[in-house]
Design a protein around this motif. Sequence first.
Motif: not given
Length: 161
Positions: A36-61
């Motif tokens: 939520d914080g990341a998407l809010r920041a992107l919206h504040e900076y005018g980046i309204d269509e970021p790609t969001l991918l959800r992964l199993p865990g941090s190891w996959e980042l």
Amino acid sequence: MSGKGAPELSVKNCQDLRVAVIAAQWHEKAMDGLVDGALRALHEYGIDEPTLLRLPGSWELPVAAKVLAGRGYDAIVALGVVIRGGTPHFEYVCQGVTQGLTKVSVDTGVPIGFGVLTCDTEEQALDRAGLEGSSEDKGHEAVTAAVTTASVLRSVSEPWH
């Protein structure tokens, strides 16, 4: 970008940046706050269509960051939560994720905002996740760092060959 002494960053002219947020799924409440914080920041900076991918865990980042960097993203934001347990697993995961994301960023030249919380307790993670009552908003901070760096790097001219 943590706590006392953090810089005040000015993010400008970044609406056209192609940004991806990659987020682990472990520790759902803290992760929801980070995303939520990341998407809010992107919206504040005018980046309204970021790609969001959800992964199993941090190891996959790191592998996701590597693929996205190769697909033309200007900045990537990596979000995760790793909480210390009773085995060395914590150290291995934290070290592997940190080194992996660093390698991807350095090898590709694509800035990666590091929003991976490495905490001793779940309470520490929740306090950094940007939730109501949290003292920090690491999802927002990771976006600010990545987007600012991408913007700065874009301002540097290509060398003459």
